[in-house]
Design an enzyme around this catalytic site. Structure first.
Site, PDB file in Angstrom:
ATOM      1  CG  ASP A   8       0.683  24.773 -23.864  1.00 45.53           C
ATOM      2  OD1 ASP A   8      -0.043  25.211 -24.782  1.00 45.53           O
ATOM      3  OD2 ASP A   8       1.359  23.734 -23.962  1.00 45.53           O
ATOM      4  CB  ILE A   9      -3.742  28.368 -25.299  1.00 43.83           C
ATOM      5  CG1 ILE A   9      -5.234  28.692 -25.274  1.00 43.83           C
ATOM      6  CG2 ILE A   9      -3.276  27.959 -26.683  1.00 43.83           C
ATOM      7  CD1 ILE A   9      -5.607  29.951 -26.001  1.00 43.83           C
ATOM      8  CG  ASN A  22      -1.490  31.004 -41.533  1.00 45.23           C
ATOM      9  OD1 ASN A  22      -2.278  30.436 -42.289  1.00 45.23           O
ATOM     10  ND2 ASN A  22      -0.517  30.357 -40.906  1.00 45.23           N
ATOM     11  CG  ASP A  32      -1.504  28.282 -36.670  1.00 48.41           C
ATOM     12  OD1 ASP A  32      -2.339  27.394 -36.450  1.00 48.41           O
ATOM     13  OD2 ASP A  32      -1.389  28.866 -37.766  1.00 48.41           O
ATOM     14  CB  SER A 115      -1.699  40.295 -33.804  1.00 47.17           C
ATOM     15  OG  SER A 115      -2.526  39.951 -34.886  1.00 47.17           O
ATOM     16  CB  THR A 116       1.322  40.016 -29.096  1.00 38.87           C
ATOM     17  OG1 THR A 116       1.202  38.722 -28.503  1.00 38.87           O
ATOM     18  CG2 THR A 116       0.037  40.795 -28.922  1.00 38.87           C
ATOM     19  N   GLY A 117       2.963  37.941 -31.406  1.00 35.35           N
ATOM     20  CA  GLY A 117       4.194  37.172 -31.584  1.00 35.35           C
ATOM     21  C   GLY A 117       4.867  37.576 -32.886  1.00 35.35           C
ATOM     22  CB  VAL A 118       5.421  35.576 -35.979  1.00 32.05           C
ATOM     23  CG1 VAL A 118       5.865  35.823 -37.405  1.00 32.05           C
ATOM     24  CG2 VAL A 118       6.258  34.460 -35.373  1.00 32.05           C
ATOM     25  CE1 TYR A 119       1.418  36.476 -39.021  1.00 28.59           C
ATOM     26  CE2 TYR A 119      -0.855  37.048 -38.539  1.00 28.59           C
ATOM     27  CZ  TYR A 119       0.067  36.302 -39.240  1.00 28.59           C
ATOM     28  OH  TYR A 119      -0.370  35.386 -40.170  1.00 28.59           O
TER      29      TYR A 119
HETATM   30  P1  ADP Z   1       0.874  35.803 -34.273  1.00 28.34           P
HETATM   31  O1  ADP Z   1       1.358  35.324 -35.610  1.00 28.34           O
HETATM   32  O2  ADP Z   1      -0.624  36.079 -34.247  1.00 28.34           O
HETATM   33  O3  ADP Z   1       1.691  36.923 -33.737  1.00 28.34           O
HETATM   34  P2  ADP Z   1       2.236  33.874 -32.506  1.00 28.34           P
HETATM   35  O4  ADP Z   1       1.889  32.440 -32.328  1.00 28.34           O
HETATM   36  O5  ADP Z   1       3.549  34.201 -33.109  1.00 28.34           O
HETATM   37  O6  ADP Z   1       1.010  34.509 -33.339  1.00 28.34           O
HETATM   38  O7  ADP Z   1       2.138  34.611 -31.113  1.00 28.34           O
HETATM   39  C1  ADP Z   1       0.931  34.933 -30.469  1.00 28.34           C
HETATM   40  C2  ADP Z   1       1.106  34.778 -28.970  1.00 28.34           C
HETATM   41  O8  ADP Z   1       0.939  33.407 -28.619  1.00 28.34           O
HETATM   42  C3  ADP Z   1       2.479  35.196 -28.427  1.00 28.34           C
HETATM   43  O9  ADP Z   1       2.267  35.922 -27.227  1.00 28.34           O
HETATM   44  C4  ADP Z   1       3.139  33.862 -28.122  1.00 28.34           C
HETATM   45  O10 ADP Z   1       4.078  33.970 -27.061  1.00 28.34           O
HETATM   46  C5  ADP Z   1       1.939  33.057 -27.676  1.00 28.34           C
HETATM   47  N1  ADP Z   1       2.076  31.598 -27.640  1.00 28.34           N
HETATM   48  C6  ADP Z   1       2.924  30.777 -28.299  1.00 28.34           C
HETATM   49  N2  ADP Z   1       2.692  29.489 -27.965  1.00 28.34           N
HETATM   50  C7  ADP Z   1       1.657  29.494 -27.087  1.00 28.34           C
HETATM   51  C8  ADP Z   1       0.940  28.489 -26.362  1.00 28.34           C
HETATM   52  N3  ADP Z   1       1.217  27.179 -26.470  1.00 28.34           N
HETATM   53  N4  ADP Z   1      -0.057  28.884 -25.523  1.00 28.34           N
HETATM   54  C9  ADP Z   1      -0.383  30.184 -25.389  1.00 28.34           C
HETATM   55  N5  ADP Z   1       0.229  31.171 -26.050  1.00 28.34           N
HETATM   56  C10 ADP Z   1       1.257  30.830 -26.879  1.00 28.34           C
END
Ligand code: ADP
Length: 164
Positions: A8-9, A22, A32, A115-119
Site C-alpha cells: 500500500d503506497i 486526475n 488517489d 493509469s492501470t486501474g480505472v483508467y
Molecule cells: P488510474 O485512474 O490512474 O488508473 P487507479 O487508482 O484506479 O488509478 O489505479 C492505479 C493503480 O493503483 C492500480 O494498479 C491500483 O490497483 C493501484 N492502487 C490502488 N490503491 C493503491 C494503494 N493504496 N497503494 C498502491 N497502489 C494502489
C-alpha cells in the site's frame, strides 16, 4: 536502485510518493482516494490552490500525515485504445514526476501503477514504460520503488523487469 514490491503506497517510507491523480486534482477512488484519506485535508487544500494538472504533467504538495515528505500528483492518460497518444503521455507522466522530485532534492520515490486501474491502461505495456523511465533515472535517486497493489501486478513487474 530499482525496487519492485507489493504493498500500500500510503505506508511507504520514502522522500516522496506519487499519486495517480486526475486532471482536476479533485481526489477520487483508487490510489488517489487512499492517499488523500491517509494524508488528511492539508493535501487537498494545496491541490485546490494549484487548481489542476494537465494529462502527462505533475505537481507537488505537502504529504500531510504520511511518512513521506512530499506527494507528487500526476495525471496519467485514460486508455482509449492506444490512438490518443497514450504511450507518450504515460511516459511524460513518469518523466515529470522524476524531474520534479529531482528539482526538489528528493532522493527516494515510490510509484503506483499509474493509469492501470480505472483508467484502463494495459498493465504489461504500462509496466514497460514505468520500468524504462525508471532505469533512465536510476542514477539520480537512492531508491526508486514500484508499488504493486495486487499480486498479479507484482508478477507482471517482475517479469517485465527482466527484459526492459
Ligand atoms: P488510474 O485512474 O490512474 O488508473 P487507479 O487508482 O484506479 O488509478 O489505479 C492505479 C493503480 O493503483 C492500480 O494498479 C491500483 O490497483 C493501484 N492502487 C490502488 N490503491 C493503491 C494503494 N493504496 N497503494 C498502491 N497502489 C494502489
Amino acid at each position: 536502485m530499482l525496487v519492485i514490491k507489493q504493498g500500500d503506497i500510503t505506508k511507504e517510507e520514502v522522500d516522496v510518493i506519487v499519486n495517480a491523480a486526475n486532471t482536476g486534482l479533485r481526489g477520487g477512488g483508487g490510489v488517489d482516494g487512499a492517499i488523500h484519506r491517509a494524508a488528511g485535508p492539508s493535501v487537498m487544500q494545496e491541490c485546490r490552490k494549484i487548481g489542476g494538472c494537465p494529462t502527462g504533467q505533475a505537481v507537488i504538495t505537502n504529504a500531510g500525515n504520511l511518512k513521506a515528505k512530499k506527494i507528487i500528483h500526476t495525471a496519467g492518460p485514460v486508455w482509449v485504445g492506444g490512438r490518443k497518444n497514450e504511450p507518450a503521455l504515460l511516459r511524460s507522466a513518469y518523466e515529470n514526476c522524476f524531474r520534479l522530485a529531482k528539482e526538489n532534492g528528493l532522493r527516494s520515490i515510490a510509484f503506483p501503477a499509474i493509469s492501470t486501474g480505472v483508467y484502463g491502461y494495459p498493465i504489461i505495456e504500462a509496466t514497460q514504460i514505468a520500468l524504462q523511465v525508471g532505469k533512465q533515472y536510476e542514477k539520480d535517486f537512492n531508491e526508486i520503488r514500484f508499488i504493486c497493489f495486487s499480486e498479479r501486478d507484482l508478477k507482471v513487474y517482475r517479469k517485465e523487469f527482466e527484459t526492459v
